[in-house]
Design an enzyme around this catalytic site. Structure first.
Site, PDB file in Angstrom:
ATOM      1  N   ASP A 191      -2.740   1.174  10.363  1.00 45.24           N
ATOM      2  CA  ASP A 191      -3.446   2.189  10.640  1.00 45.24           C
ATOM      3  C   ASP A 191      -4.994   1.859  10.163  1.00 45.24           C
ATOM      4  OD1 ASP A 191      -3.309   2.556   8.097  1.00 45.24           O
ATOM      5  OD2 ASP A 191      -2.374   4.611   8.465  1.00 45.24           O
TER       6      ASP A 191
ATOM      7  N   ASP B 278      -0.086  -0.367   6.103  1.00 44.85           N
ATOM      8  CA  ASP B 278       0.387   0.171   7.507  1.00 44.85           C
ATOM      9  C   ASP B 278      -0.685  -0.294   8.538  1.00 44.85           C
ATOM     10  OD1 ASP B 278       2.231   1.803   6.784  1.00 44.85           O
ATOM     11  OD2 ASP B 278       1.113   3.259   6.110  1.00 44.85           O
TER      12      ASP B 278
ATOM     13  N   ASP C 210      -6.484   2.991   7.374  1.00 49.06           N
ATOM     14  CA  ASP C 210      -6.450   2.891   6.161  1.00 49.06           C
ATOM     15  C   ASP C 210      -5.940   1.577   5.685  1.00 49.06           C
ATOM     16  OD1 ASP C 210      -7.913   5.159   5.542  1.00 49.06           O
ATOM     17  OD2 ASP C 210      -6.039   6.238   5.271  1.00 49.06           O
TER      18      ASP C 210
ATOM     19  N   GLU D 147       0.821  -1.227   0.149  1.00 46.84           N
ATOM     20  CA  GLU D 147       0.194   0.140   0.031  1.00 46.84           C
ATOM     21  C   GLU D 147       0.832   1.199  -0.248  1.00 46.84           C
ATOM     22  OE1 GLU D 147      -1.201   0.779   3.848  1.00 46.84           O
ATOM     23  OE2 GLU D 147      -2.446   2.663   3.177  1.00 46.84           O
TER      24      GLU D 147
END
Ligand code: 0RA
Length: 674
Positions: free
Chosen positions: A519, A517, A521, A444
């Site tokens: 997180d 990641d 997203d 990503e």
């Protein structure tokens, strides 16, 4: 008719011959009776007693079953059935209770036909005596004839006679309570898993409509196996049985037919229940049970159901001009997309294929399920024409989409786009052509993609950065997916085609590693990709080709020493090694300066990674990509199914379930699922 009667009689006299034996064989070879002494076998002890309670329910004698887990993994299972008889058993000359608890019996239940206890039960039980044999301690309590009787056992051996320990105010009250502690010399791990039990009882509650289950866990919260964030009490009661099951499976999804279809009927000695409801999605979820045992590979009940479904849909569609004569028939595949169904049959003599009862083999069941389903479904269509139309239009949509997708795909395939000789420009391929050794990192973000390209070992690691918005896998048809900017390069890079053209032998990488990641997203993208793999590359998920990279959370430096921590616990351990005594103090220190912190005067520096982009190529290699040191999570089919559900909930257009989902996951309260 005459022949049938004889056959029945013969079957009865054969099964009524009971071979009575002590419990030694059970302790010698537990696996023969409960499948093994691992975690599944351990829980089988509970299922066994619960099955007896369900038998009582099916005979119309019990309304509920209460399962209690206490410290030391002691379990009590109470029901309000008739209570095990305590009178003298003619064969053993002992109390029937003692006989039921201490004698291994092949064939039907004790109590015999005269007790009115026969076909209704004996589902798949091996007998409560097996539970007794494999427990270091057991106590049976029976409420009957206005009295409370009790007997205790150690390793299956009675510790005295059946005693009367009390009288009942309500003389009509009856029931059985079996309390046991599994024998640690038989089970290496005697820790009951609360979630496992809750899931099983929920399923059994769906399959036994109108019966109530209550489960409580009183183990110490310091017990390592007691899931800390799990509510301690659950209750399950489903008046609508498998209709509620179907609605549960479809929770959060947009449905086609508002009223689920349901039929229940006994025919030729087979009891059949079927419920179904179509959703807007493309996946099919059909769950089949025989005598309350899940059959993951289906069998004759599923075959009968499918035959009837296709036949009735075509007949109704033709009759009502929803399907023109020239269009031909809808195929079995056309009626699959979006279908959620539960099939439950009860048979006297179930024949399964495979040790794990994966598949039902009784030939007579096919015809019965087919005729019961066909008759019920025809009536449902006639009575609910709107629902019938909604279902048939979904099937027509599937048929058209399949034709369109095939045409589009054929066109794309003819151009060779998916064939691999036009690999996407974004792909930094590896030099190895051996799929077994090759890995594809799906990354990503551009900066992380850049670092990965520089840091990788190019001989066997390929990098594909993901760019742009991912298509909504839920809504898109295969032809759209094959053309999409983000997924198409991935499909081409994998080299194995998709849908009907999928061929695992052409797969170019045997490890497909998702790197995003840690997180929100990143997690969204992971969910999307997992859903995509689950829906279009299920074999890859099933066979363990899909991984999730695990970048470290912290970098910890002391002078020239650099270490990485993947969990908070690991971080604290490293800090300890570096001579910081109280790691929790150090943690709050570092948290003060969010991203990084120096521990005053200690010469130690902690950096908290927020994203992959924060790592330079060398660091990324060292921490996340080097096979010698990296940590990777291998995705299981359960993970992907979970992602698929989550995806429906998070992306589906129905707003209310989304809120419900977030609430039920945010709160930790007693969840009475009534
Ligand atoms: C043997 C005969 C009868 C009932 C049972 C066993 C029985 C066993 C268990 C185990 C847990 N709960 C149970 N409930 C019943 C027949 C009873 C009768 O004829 O009255």
């Amino acid at each position: 008719m005459a022949t049938k009667k004889t056959a029945k009689k013969k079957a009865y006299s054969a099964s009524s011959i009971q071979v009575l034996e002590g419990l030694d064989p059970v302790r010698k070879r537990p696996g023969m009776y409960i499948g093994g002494t691992g975690i599944e076998g351990l829980h089988h002890l509970i299922w066994e007693v619960v099955d007896n309670a369900i038998d009582e329910a099916m005979g119309g004698f019990a309304t509920q079953c209460h399962v209690t887990i206490r410290p030391g993994n002691e379990v009590s299972i109470s029901d309000d059935g008739r209570g095990i008889p305590v009178d003298i058993h003619p064969q053993t000359k002992k109390s029937t209770l003692e006989t039921v608890m201490t004698v291994l019996h092949a064939g039907g239940k004790f109590g015999g036909e005269e007790s009115g206890y026969k076909v209704s039960g004996g589902l798949h039980g091996v007998g409560v005596s097996v539970v007794n044999a494999l427990s270091e301690y057991t106590r049976a309590e029976v409420k009957r004839d206005g009295k409370i009787y009790q007997q205790e056992y150690k390793a299956g051996v009675a510790q005295g006679k059946v005693k009367t320990v009390g009288t009942l105010k309500n003389k009509k009250e009856t029931g059985t309570t079996i309390t046991f502690r599994p024998d640690p010399t038989i089970f290496p791990d005697t820790t009951f898993r609360f979630k496992y039990i809750v899931d099983h009882l929920r399923q059994q509650a769906y399959l036994t409509k109108g019966f109530r289950f209550i489960i409580e866990d009183f183990r110490d919260s310091s017990d390592p196996m007691k899931e800390a964030r799990f509510p301690q009490q659950y209750g399950f009661y489903f008046d609508a049985g498998i209709i509620s099951f179907v609605e549960f499976l479809n929770r959060g999804k947009e449905v086609r037919n508002k009223t689920p279809f349901y039929v229940e009927k006994e025919q030729d000695g087979v009891a059949v229940e079927v419920s179904l409801q179509y959703t807007q999605s493309f996946k099919e979820h059909v769950y089949a049970f025989a005598n309350n045992v899940y059959n993951p590979e289906g069998g004759t009940h599923v075959a009968g159901f499918r035959a009837a479904l296709t036949r009735v849909i075509n007949a109704y569609a033709k009759k009502n001009n929803l399907l023109k004569e020239k269009d031909g028939n809808l195929t079995a595949d056309d009626v699959r997309e979006g279908l959620t169904a539960v099939i439950s049959v009860k048979v006297t003599d179930p024949q399964f294929e495979g040790q794990t009862k994966a598949k039902l083999n009784n030939v007579e069941v096919r015809g019965v399920v087919s005729s019961v389903t066909a008759e019920g479904l025809m009536q449902y269509f006639e009575e609910n024409p709107k629902d019938a139309k909604a279902i048939i239009e979904k099937c027509l949509l599937s048929a058209r989409a399949r034709l369109a997708a095939r045409a589009a795909k054929d066109a794309v395939l003819r151009k060779g786009a998916l064939e691999g000789f036009t690999l996407p420009g974004k792909l930094a391929d590896c030099s190895s052509r051996k799929a077994e050794d090759s890995e594809l990192y799906i990354v990503e973000g551009d900066s992380a993609g850049g670092s990965a390209k520089q840091g990788r070992d190019r001989t066997f690691q390929a990098i594909l950065p993901l760019r742009g918005k991912l298509v909504n896998v839920e809504k898109a048809t295969l032809d759209k997916i094959v053309k999409s900017d983000t997924l198409k390069p991935m499909i081409i890079a994998l080299g194995a085609g998709i849908g009907d053209t999928f061929n695992i032998d052409k797969l170019r990488y045997h490890k497909i590693i998702l790197m995003a990641d840690a997180d929100v997203d990143g997690s969204h993208i992971r969910t999307l990709l997992l859903t995509f793999f689950y829906r279009y590359y299920e074999p890859l998920v099933r066979d363990g080709y899909i991984y999730i990279a695990q970048p470290p959370l912290y970098q910890i430096k002391k002078g020239k020493q650099v270490r990485y921590a993947y969990t908070d616990a690991q971080k604290n351990e490293i800090l300890k090694e570096f001579g910081i005594k109280d790691a929790t103090v150090a943690e709050s220190d570092s948290e003060a300066d969010d991203a990084s912190a120096s521990l005053k005067g200690s010469g130690i520096h902690i950096q908290r990674y927020k994203g992959l982009g924060e790592m330079n190529p060398e660091q990324l290699w060292e921490t996340t990509m080097d096979p010698a040191t990296r940590v990777m999570y291998q995705v299981t089919i359960e993970d992907a199914e979970e992602a698929d559900k989550m995806f429906d909930v998070l992306m589906g257009s129905d707003v209310a379930p989304r809120r419900k989902f977030i609430q039920t996951h945010a709160k930790n309260v007693t969840n009475l699922d009534v």
